[in-house]
Each structure stands twice: as C-alpha cells, then as structure tokens.
Motif scaffolding. Structure first.
Motif, PDB file in Angstrom:
ATOM      1  N   PHE A 169       0.861  -1.181   0.000  1.00  0.00           N
ATOM      2  CA  PHE A 169       0.000   0.000   0.000  1.00  0.00           C
ATOM      3  C   PHE A 169       0.903   1.239   0.000  1.00  0.00           C
ATOM      4  N   TYR A 170       0.688   2.130  -0.967  1.00  0.00           N
ATOM      5  CA  TYR A 170       1.673   3.181  -1.195  1.00  0.00           C
ATOM      6  C   TYR A 170       1.043   4.362  -1.934  1.00  0.00           C
ATOM      7  N   ASP A 171       1.840   5.387  -2.188  1.00  0.00           N
ATOM      8  CA  ASP A 171       1.447   6.585  -2.932  1.00  0.00           C
ATOM      9  C   ASP A 171       0.189   7.257  -2.365  1.00  0.00           C
ATOM     10  N   PRO A 172       0.181   7.655  -1.085  1.00  0.00           N
ATOM     11  CA  PRO A 172      -1.007   8.318  -0.534  1.00  0.00           C
ATOM     12  C   PRO A 172      -1.144   9.754  -1.016  1.00  0.00           C
ATOM     13  N   LYS A 173      -2.381  10.200  -1.167  1.00  0.00           N
ATOM     14  CA  LYS A 173      -2.705  11.610  -1.434  1.00  0.00           C
ATOM     15  C   LYS A 173      -3.856  12.014  -0.510  1.00  0.00           C
ATOM     16  N   LEU A 174      -3.794  13.234   0.031  1.00  0.00           N
ATOM     17  CA  LEU A 174      -4.812  13.744   0.940  1.00  0.00           C
ATOM     18  C   LEU A 174      -5.341  15.075   0.434  1.00  0.00           C
ATOM     19  N   ILE A 175      -6.620  15.347   0.702  1.00  0.00           N
ATOM     20  CA  ILE A 175      -7.203  16.650   0.397  1.00  0.00           C
ATOM     21  C   ILE A 175      -8.326  16.923   1.382  1.00  0.00           C
ATOM     22  N   TYR A 176      -8.509  18.200   1.711  1.00  0.00           N
ATOM     23  CA  TYR A 176      -9.565  18.625   2.633  1.00  0.00           C
ATOM     24  C   TYR A 176     -10.632  19.383   1.863  1.00  0.00           C
ATOM     25  N   THR A 179     -15.868  22.991   2.170  1.00  0.00           N
ATOM     26  CA  THR A 179     -17.318  23.183   2.111  1.00  0.00           C
ATOM     27  C   THR A 179     -18.033  22.175   2.994  1.00  0.00           C
ATOM     28  N   LEU A 180     -17.623  20.927   2.912  1.00  0.00           N
ATOM     29  CA  LEU A 180     -18.263  19.852   3.681  1.00  0.00           C
ATOM     30  C   LEU A 180     -17.498  19.498   4.949  1.00  0.00           C
ATOM     31  N   ASP A 181     -16.334  20.110   5.137  1.00  0.00           N
ATOM     32  CA  ASP A 181     -15.524  19.889   6.340  1.00  0.00           C
ATOM     33  C   ASP A 181     -15.204  18.400   6.521  1.00  0.00           C
ATOM     34  N   ARG A 182     -14.636  17.821   5.469  1.00  0.00           N
ATOM     35  CA  ARG A 182     -14.298  16.392   5.472  1.00  0.00           C
ATOM     36  C   ARG A 182     -12.931  16.195   4.813  1.00  0.00           C
ATOM     37  N   PHE A 183     -12.351  15.017   5.050  1.00  0.00           N
ATOM     38  CA  PHE A 183     -11.076  14.645   4.445  1.00  0.00           C
ATOM     39  C   PHE A 183     -11.283  13.527   3.430  1.00  0.00           C
ATOM     40  N   VAL A 184     -10.392  13.491   2.428  1.00  0.00           N
ATOM     41  CA  VAL A 184     -10.328  12.386   1.476  1.00  0.00           C
ATOM     42  C   VAL A 184      -8.881  11.898   1.424  1.00  0.00           C
ATOM     43  N   LEU A 185      -8.711  10.587   1.538  1.00  0.00           N
ATOM     44  CA  LEU A 185      -7.404   9.947   1.419  1.00  0.00           C
ATOM     45  C   LEU A 185      -7.476   8.934   0.289  1.00  0.00           C
ATOM     46  N   VAL A 186      -6.512   9.008  -0.633  1.00  0.00           N
ATOM     47  CA  VAL A 186      -6.433   8.081  -1.759  1.00  0.00           C
ATOM     48  C   VAL A 186      -5.049   7.454  -1.762  1.00  0.00           C
ATOM     49  N   PHE A 187      -4.962   6.146  -1.963  1.00  0.00           N
ATOM     50  CA  PHE A 187      -3.666   5.495  -2.107  1.00  0.00           C
ATOM     51  C   PHE A 187      -3.815   4.257  -2.980  1.00  0.00           C
ATOM     52  N   LEU A 188      -2.684   3.652  -3.331  1.00  0.00           N
ATOM     53  CA  LEU A 188      -2.664   2.525  -4.260  1.00  0.00           C
ATOM     54  C   LEU A 188      -2.362   1.215  -3.538  1.00  0.00           C
ATOM     55  N   LYS A 189      -2.803   0.125  -4.157  1.00  0.00           N
ATOM     56  CA  LYS A 189      -2.502  -1.217  -3.671  1.00  0.00           C
ATOM     57  C   LYS A 189      -1.882  -2.027  -4.800  1.00  0.00           C
ATOM     58  N   ILE A 233      -5.004  13.991  -7.091  1.00  0.00           N
ATOM     59  CA  ILE A 233      -6.419  14.190  -6.797  1.00  0.00           C
ATOM     60  C   ILE A 233      -6.779  15.669  -6.760  1.00  0.00           C
ATOM     61  N   ALA A 234      -8.088  15.928  -6.967  1.00  0.00           N
ATOM     62  CA  ALA A 234      -8.652  17.272  -6.852  1.00  0.00           C
ATOM     63  C   ALA A 234     -10.137  17.140  -6.550  1.00  0.00           C
ATOM     64  N   LEU A 235     -10.754  18.219  -6.055  1.00  0.00           N
ATOM     65  CA  LEU A 235     -12.171  18.253  -5.727  1.00  0.00           C
ATOM     66  C   LEU A 235     -12.885  19.291  -6.578  1.00  0.00           C
ATOM     67  N   SER A 236     -14.113  18.960  -6.993  1.00  0.00           N
ATOM     68  CA  SER A 236     -15.018  19.943  -7.560  1.00  0.00           C
ATOM     69  C   SER A 236     -16.162  20.138  -6.568  1.00  0.00           C
ATOM     70  N   GLU A 237     -17.183  20.894  -6.953  1.00  0.00           N
ATOM     71  CA  GLU A 237     -18.310  21.112  -6.044  1.00  0.00           C
ATOM     72  C   GLU A 237     -19.013  19.806  -5.690  1.00  0.00           C
ATOM     73  N   THR A 238     -19.031  18.876  -6.631  1.00  0.00           N
ATOM     74  CA  THR A 238     -19.773  17.629  -6.392  1.00  0.00           C
ATOM     75  C   THR A 238     -18.911  16.384  -6.453  1.00  0.00           C
ATOM     76  N   GLY A 239     -17.683  16.498  -6.976  1.00  0.00           N
ATOM     77  CA  GLY A 239     -16.941  15.287  -7.263  1.00  0.00           C
ATOM     78  C   GLY A 239     -15.533  15.254  -6.715  1.00  0.00           C
ATOM     79  N   LEU A 240     -14.986  14.038  -6.720  1.00  0.00           N
ATOM     80  CA  LEU A 240     -13.583  13.775  -6.470  1.00  0.00           C
ATOM     81  C   LEU A 240     -12.978  13.282  -7.777  1.00  0.00           C
ATOM     82  N   VAL A 241     -11.861  13.886  -8.183  1.00  0.00           N
ATOM     83  CA  VAL A 241     -11.171  13.496  -9.405  1.00  0.00           C
ATOM     84  C   VAL A 241      -9.847  12.838  -9.027  1.00  0.00           C
ATOM     85  N   ILE A 242      -9.561  11.705  -9.650  1.00  0.00           N
ATOM     86  CA  ILE A 242      -8.301  10.988  -9.445  1.00  0.00           C
ATOM     87  C   ILE A 242      -7.679  10.752 -10.814  1.00  0.00           C
ATOM     88  N   THR A 243      -6.428  11.150 -10.987  1.00  0.00           N
ATOM     89  CA  THR A 243      -5.713  10.809 -12.207  1.00  0.00           C
ATOM     90  C   THR A 243      -4.613   9.813 -11.862  1.00  0.00           C
TER      91      THR A 243
END
Length: 631
Positions: A169-176, A179-189, A233-243
């Motif tokens: 498990f590696y390559d973590p990315k975080l974003i806050y 607007t919704l006061d929440r966190f998103v964590l993305v990583f690879l397996k 990663i990035a956030l829009s008003e409604t979505g989470l984008v992962i490249t």
C-alpha cells in the motif's frame, strides 16, 4: 547575487480532438474503517534499498540514462537577473516533524519509507492529517496532541484498506473539503494487473478518528493486463477526481506506458457511504500518442470550478510543449477538449540533487529529482499557475519551473513562465498555493525541497508577488545530515511535496496562510517529513474593512474628511458634492485609479454648515454614496 532567474515563454496553440473512452464502474464498497475500534498491530513494511542503474529496460533505468545525457548548457543561455526583488519574503509559523510515540509516551521522529510520499491536509479546526508511504498520522494543532487512538500515533494504510500484510500500500494523497468539512485519502494497492487497486477513503466527519468509508477501484479498468501508478487528486463542487497512469507489466519503458486515466466519483455519496458512481476516462491522446501524467488542477480554495488537467513531455531531455485538457460533464454527454501550448523556451529532465556524499562525476547519483512532470497546479478566475522541476541554462542545479496560463478556459490560452533557481542549491518537488488578499491577485506561495553539497536536505518556500517577481526564499527546516538509505549514493528525495491553503471557522479561505509538508535529512542519515505553517506577506495594501467609511462625521471647519473605498478593477473615478435636494454643489476631483483600496480627501474650508452627499462614480460600474454633516 540574487537567487532567482526569469525565463519567459511565448506560446502558440494547437487544438486536438476528443480522443477518449468513457466507462462506468461500480466502485467496491469495502466497508467502514473505525480507528477507535481497530486493534493495535505491528506496522511492518518492506522496501528495496538497491539503486537502479543505467542499462536496463525499465523506466527507472531509462530515466537514469537521461540524467547522464542531460546537459544544462544545451538549454538557451539566461543571464542572472539583477532586478531588485519587490515581493516580500514569506514567514514561517508552527512546524512539526511527523513523529511517533514510544511506549513511555515520548515523541520520536518517524522515518519514512523509500521514498517519502508526503501527503498532508488540515481542517478549519486545525486538525492536521498526514500520510507518508504506508502510514497515516493526525494531530490537533491547537493542543499539540496526536489524536489517532493508536498508542504510537500511527495507523497503517493496510489497516485502513482492511488489506493483507503481504500486499503493498503506497502513494497516498490527501485533500480537505472546506465546504463539507471532510477529508479524502487516496492510495494505491499493489503493482500487478491482477491485484492493482485504487483505495479511496472518505471521512464520515471532520474528526479523522471517526469511521471512514472505504472504496476500491480497479487498477486495470480496461481489463487488458495493466496496473495503476502515480495518483493525483482534486475536488469539484460535487466530485472527487483521481488521475493516474496505466502501466503494462514486464516490458520496456518505451511501450510500458498505456495512457493516463481520469476517475470521477460523487464525493457527497462517498462521505455518506453511498454509491459513488465511478466513471473513468481513458485513451486520452494527442496525434495518436497518449498524454502522460495528467495532473489535475486544484481550485485556489481546494474546490475546482472547472475540471482541467496539465501534462508535458516529462522525461524528455528538452521539450517545449504543455498540454491543457478540459473535461466538461454535461447532463447527457461529456466532452474532453485539449490544447497543446508551445513554448519557445524548453523544460527538461532535471539533474539530481547533490548532497555532501554525492559523487558529482556520476549524474545518476544524489537525491533523485525524478522527471520533469507537472507536480502542482491551481486555478482561479480564468488563470492557472503550475510548477515542476527542470534543468535550465544557467547552471547545473535543478530549478523550479513556474508557469502562468492566462485565459485558461478560453479557446486561446497563453502561457508565460519563469525559472526559479539557486547558484548552489538544487530545488525539487515544488508545489503551489494561492496567497493573495484581494480577489484579483495572482500572488502565490511555492514550497519545495532543497539540498546542496555544502548543506543538508531541507524544505523551503518562496513567494511570487503580484508583480510576478519572486521573494528571497526562506528555509522552513534545515536538515542535520545527508540522507543515506540506499546501498550507494543514489537516494530518493520523495515523490510529492504537499501544500494547502488554510480556512477559517466558516470554511472561508485565509489567503495569507498555507501549510506545507516536505523532506529533510536527520540522524542517523534518515529521510524524515516536516510540516510547516507559512504566512505570505501581502504585496498589495489590504482592502478597507466593510467597503470603506467616511470620517470624521460630523465634521467642522478646517477638518480634513476622508472617504475610504475599494475598487475591484482599474477605472476612472469622478467625485462630486451635492446638497440634500440633489443639486450639484461642486465637481470635486477625478482620476484613473488601480484596483484595490483608495481614498478621497476633502478639506471643508468655508463650506456652509448643513447636510451634504458625496457621490463617487467609476466608468467601470463603481458607485459609492456617503452622507456628510458639516457643523
């Protein structure tokens, strides 16, 4: 001698068509991870310490060969600019290493794996989350306490994914999300076609010790023997984008890359634990060749108004092309439009960073700067600013390539760029965030890693002023030693440098404050992560509060009356004095004024006592009316 260099770009534009494939997926809901109920486990990870060398078929071997071939003298010569720097220096605030606790409760700096994948996000309440390689860490910056329930203050990504200890498990990315006061964590397996996954973790509240909703996406979306690498990663008003990139296993670098992908998920459903409605866009190409390392453009306030992505020819010795991709999701269809922006000044694979033990006769040694891919990008209004690491024509040190795209959402965007470099230090892994006070400013903070033969690896920051000059760089932390983790003098400098703006209690941007997470060397010759609060120093006078005021009021003979106001754009202002019946008493003054704060001064002299109206009007729509009482 000034420690900066400007190189300006001239662009031409080539548009290319909608060459992409769309596919919808049911993301696998893996359940909820509850840190408070998770049993303590021994954290165990395996990392190779052998260094790749030129001569193989793999991408790392090819990149090492490019380092050998790179020659900064082949770049256009650029003289050191002696112009006085007008942008004020940023200021460092709170700082902390990522540390764990001993069984006795004593702090002990955490040594990251190889390399440091520095990911960081901080909430409006000062809850700081970080991920490095395969661990997750959190602190309450208001109390200085580690808040993860684990006795050592760390959780493994394996635990969060409910995964096997025999998976990677590696390559973590975080974003806050402010607007919704929440966190998103993305990583690879894992990195094979059968087991490759993207793990997506949505916090269920603003407290990272509360349960997280965990999803997994296939790393082989076209079911054609591929695995996924290098997420962003990035956030829009409604979505989470992962490249990410799709990689063909067990082949040479020339054919191993099979395109970059864009994933789009419903973030609201993710925070709620519902169906995130995953869509993936693949096969994005230009003239029949895949666009590599698509980097999502984040919003200046962490929320992107338009889904846009940047790419370049990141492993070329020299290239002059930047790709701007725009994804527009409609109610019935989706379009992917792209433009190739051509520069007259090249970027190229940067040299490695030099440490005190680096063999400078071998370009493959030192701290690995990787390639020249885009590493950070933000958008505001209709501009984009981005950064990457590059070679340049002034000396053999790695520098920071900063680009500014004007009219970024138009049919004819234009790019200007500059290179920020140092006579002795190598700079690597930059990232960028907006730091203006006024809405129309372009002022930004750039964070980066640095190293030199005479010093030790550390992290720093520089401010790009609203007049497009750089401040002097500041050091956020200086290392105490060189890093020696590999079996020779080739070392990993990290894959990311994290930057985020700060938000107030209402979730509104605090433009002058940013947080950064980077790399430094500490004993005994280890790579560690440092997180620093950084304040910008505004390059424009602050706006008048509440739109300005009139004072003193009432006024007396010989008083000097001041009316303060703010302009959102350059325009000509005319000031007139009327009586309460609306009759013109006097044409006061008029002149062209720039955007920002302004003031009108009135010496009342022998003006008769009474009630008056002062009216200010601009030719671009500004209007302000103040009532004045003369006693």
């Amino acid at each position: 001698m000034r420690n900066w260099i400007f190189v300006f770009l001239i662009t031409t534009i080539t548009a290319f068509g909608q060459d992409f494939v769309t596919k919808k997926f049911d993301a696998t809901y893996e359940g909820r991870f509850d840190p408070k109920s998770t049993q303590t486990q021994v954290l165990s990870f395996l990392y190779p310490t052998g260094a790749p060398v030129p001569g193989g078929d793999g991408y790392k071997s090819f990149l090492a060969e490019q380092k050998v071939l790179q020659n900064y003298k082949n770049f256009p010569a650029s003289s050191q600019t002696m112009k006085t720097t007008t942008a004020p220096d940023p200021v460092a605030g709170f700082g902390t290493s990522i540390y764990r606790l001993t069984p006795q409760g004593n702090p002990f700096d955490f040594t990251g794996g190889i390399p440091n994948d520095n990911a960081m996000a901080i909430s409006k309440d000062g809850i700081l989350c970080a991920a490095v390689n395969s661990v997750f860490w959190a602190m309450d910056t208001k109390t200085g306490e580690l808040i993860m329930p684990s006795p050592v203050g760390l959780f493994s990504l394996q635990q969060m994914a409910n995964g096997s200890s025999f998976s990677n498990f590696y390559d973590p990315k975080l974003i806050y999300d402010p607007t919704l006061d929440r966190f998103v964590l993305v990583f690879l397996k894992d990195n094979d076609a059968a087991n490759s996954r993207i793990i997506v973790c949505f916090s269920s509240s603003n407290d990272p010790t509360d349960p997280w909703n965990i999803y997994s996406l296939t790393g082989n979306p076209l079911s054609n023997n591929r695995w996924t690498d290098f997420p962003a990663i990035a956030l829009s008003e409604t979505g989470l984008v992962i490249t990410a990139n799709l990689i063909i296993p067990n082949v040479s670098w020339q054919v191993g890359f099979d395109g970059s992908v864009i994933w789009h998920l419903d973030k609201n459903e993710g925070f709620a634990g519902g169906n995130v409605g995953a869509t993936v866009y693949t096969q994005i190409a230009h003239n029949g060749k895949f666009v590599r390392n698509l980097h999502p453009v984040r919003g200046y306030d962490n929320i992107s108004d338009q889904l846009q992505f940047l790419s370049n020819r990141n492993f070329d010795l020299q290239n002059d092309t930047l790709f701007l991709i725009t994804l527009t999701e409609g109610s019935t269809d989706t379009t992917v439009s792209a433009q190739a922006l051509l520069s007259n000044v090249p970027y190229g694979v940067p040299p490695n960073g030099k440490q005190g033990d680096t063999d400078t006769t071998d370009a493959t040694k030192g701290l690995q700067t990787n390639d020249g891919r885009v590493l950070g990008a933000i958008q505001k209004d209709d501009w984009i600013q981005f950064v990457s690491t590059t070679a340049h024509g002034t000396n053999a040190n790695a520098g920071i390539y900063h680009g500014f795209i004007r009219d970024a959402q138009s049919s004819a965007p234009k790019v200007s760029a500059r290179i920020f470099a140092h006579p002795q230090r190598d700079y690597g892994y930059p990232n960028i965030t907006w730091s203006g006070v006024h809405p129309n400013q372009i002022q930004c903070l750039i964070g980066f890693n640095f190293t030199s033969i005479a010093g030790h690896p550390g992290m720093g920051a520089v401010q790009l002023g609203n007049d497009t000059t750089f401040s002097n760089p500041i050091d956020l932390i200086n290392g105490t030693t060189h890093v020696d983790r590999h079996s020779d003098s080739y070392e990993r400098w990290g894959d990311y440098f994290a930057v985020q703006p700060m938000f107030d209690e209402n979730g509104m941007l605090i433009p002058s404050e940013a947080w950064m997470a980077g790399f430094y060397g500490d004993g005994p010759q280890q790579n560690r992560t440092f997180i620093s609060q950084v304040f910008s120093t505004d390059t424009v006078v602050a706006l008048h509060a509440n739109g300005g005021q009139l004072y003193p009021n009432p006024a007396y003979d010989q008083d000097m009356v001041t009316i303060t106001f703010n302009l959102d754009q350059d325009q000509r202002i005319e000031a007139r004095l009327f009586n309460v019946n609306g009759s013109l008493v006097q044409e006061l003054t008029g002149r062209d004024l720039p955007a920002g704060p302004a003031e009108l001064y009135l010496h009342l002299g022998t003006l008769a006592a009474g009630n008056y109206i002062v009216r200010l009007e601009g030719d671009a729509g500004f209007s302000k009316v103040e009532r004045l009482v003369k006693l």
